[in-house]
Design an enzyme around this catalytic site. Structure first.
Site, mmCIF file in Angstrom:
data_model
loop_
_atom_site.group_PDB
_atom_site.id
_atom_site.type_symbol
_atom_site.label_atom_id
_atom_site.label_comp_id
_atom_site.label_asym_id
_atom_site.label_seq_id
_atom_site.Cartn_x
_atom_site.Cartn_y
_atom_site.Cartn_z
ATOM 1 N N ASP A 16 0.850 -1.290 -0.149
ATOM 2 C CA ASP A 16 -0.047 0.017 -0.152
ATOM 3 C C ASP A 16 0.843 1.159 -0.073
ATOM 4 O OD1 ASP A 16 -2.370 1.223 -0.095
ATOM 5 O OD2 ASP A 16 -2.650 1.037 2.229
ATOM 6 N N GLU A 95 -7.320 4.895 -8.347
ATOM 7 C CA GLU A 95 -8.439 5.463 -7.696
ATOM 8 C C GLU A 95 -9.088 6.514 -8.880
ATOM 9 O OE1 GLU A 95 -10.467 6.113 -3.620
ATOM 10 O OE2 GLU A 95 -8.436 5.035 -3.773
ATOM 11 N N LYS A 132 -10.285 1.885 -8.694
ATOM 12 C CA LYS A 132 -10.643 1.859 -7.478
ATOM 13 C C LYS A 132 -11.729 2.895 -7.308
ATOM 14 C CE LYS A 132 -8.166 1.928 -3.580
ATOM 15 N NZ LYS A 132 -7.047 2.093 -2.736
ATOM 16 N N PHE A 178 -11.590 -2.056 5.335
ATOM 17 C CA PHE A 178 -10.751 -1.297 6.073
ATOM 18 C C PHE A 178 -10.645 -1.676 7.424
ATOM 19 C CE2 PHE A 178 -9.908 2.722 3.512
ATOM 20 C CZ PHE A 178 -9.364 1.994 2.339
#
Length: 318
Positions: A16, A95, A132, A178
């Site tokens: 990430d 994203e 995303k 998450f």
């Protein structure tokens, strides 16, 4: 073997980060980015060339200042994603502007634009890119359309079981529950509760989704995300994928303690339910979960602010 090597036996490890140096160091299979990570990367001197190149690219395409700024931000996202793909064997997640999270049509158009830039400007096949989108009802429906057009999606900012169920029923390629942000909410709202990773609400959320998906043979990939400590990662060993920050990857790499697989496929499976969540049912179930409502709203707001900051940086340098 260290714990990172052990984890890779049971779970696909994803980094990430938007920092190429971290990707070279930890050798993940896939990588994920978001507006916050991209903003962090381009503030580093070694990535300033991305700003310069994106502005030059956008100016050549023409249009008014607003269009040039938007195009330049898209170019940064795609250029950084392309560089990451040169260092990994798998896919990168890029994203869509979080400000489009409640607009199906505009989310689809932005996704197609990003994929077009990957393919036409960088020669990268769309199968190596995950788009995303925030897991709003609109984001999920946009993803459902995109999946039918061979554009795979990663539904992010996922906090409720309703979001996870709707994604599976829409044949979304991958979801990112998450863990850490769920943990944050419960820690803030129940500060006196004793913490144990097995009772961690973020960990339990991923385990519940994993059990449901595998029980009913949904193909949607589960990628736990947003971890706050190594114990959360260890508790989800065996999950399809885990996307992990460089700091926690280092913690895993630095330990030789035994790591056990914690998630297993069920012995008995069932036919998928015939009925799918309607929009009203989805909203009712999601809104019953105060944590999920607050964290989804907060996440969209923060990614939107970071998108605004990216645009301001472009405008300043244009």
């Amino acid at each position: 073997m260290n714990q990172l090597e052990q984890l890779k036996k049971y779970t696909k490890v994803v980094i990430d980060s938007g920092d190429i140096s971290h990707i070279k160091k930890y050798k993940p299979f896939d990588a994920t980015t978001n507006p916050s990570l991209i903003l962090k990367a381009i503030k580093m001197k070694e990535y300033f060339y991305l700003i310069k190149n994106s502005i030059e690219y956008s100016k050549k395409k023409g249009g008014n200042n607003k269009k040039k700024i938007t195009r330049a931000v898209d170019k940064i996202i795609v250029s950084l994603g392309s560089e990451i793909l040169n260092k990994i064997p798998g896919v990168v997640s890029s994203e869509v502007d979080a400000r489009l999270s409640f607009n199906i049509e505009k989310s689809i158009l932005k996704a197609k634009k990003i994929i077009s830039m990957y393919e036409n400007d960088h020669g990268i096949n769309r199968n190596r890119v995950l788009i995303k989108l925030a897991a709003t009802w609109e984001g999920i429906k946009a993803a459902e359309y995109l999946e039918k057009n061979n554009i795979h999606c990663n539904l992010t900012l996922l906090f409720s079981f309703a979001q996870a169920r709707a994604c599976a029923e829409s044949n979304v390629f991958l979801i990112s529950p998450f863990v850490g942000r769920i943990y944050d909410w419960y820690k803030l709202n129940y500060p006196t509760s004793k913490y144990h990773v097995l009772q961690d609400k973020g960990v339990r959320s991923v385990k519940n989704i994993y059990e449901y998906y595998k029980k009913y043979l949904y193909k949607t990939i589960i990628m736990g995300a947003s971890f706050r400590n190594k114990e959360q990662i260890l508790a989800l060993s065996g999950c399809d994928c885990l996307t992990i920050s460089p700091e926690l990857l280092e913690d895993l790499k630095s330990s030789d303690e035994i790591l056990n697989k914690e998630l297993f496929l069920p012995k008995v499976t069932f036919k998928k339910p015939d009925e799918k969540l309607s929009k009203s049912e989805f909203k009712f179930l999601h809104n019953k979960d105060l944590m999920a409502v607050e964290k989804l709203s907060e996440g969209i707001k923060q990614f939107s602010l970071d998108q605004n900051t990216l645009e301001k940086i472009i405008k300043k340098n244009m």
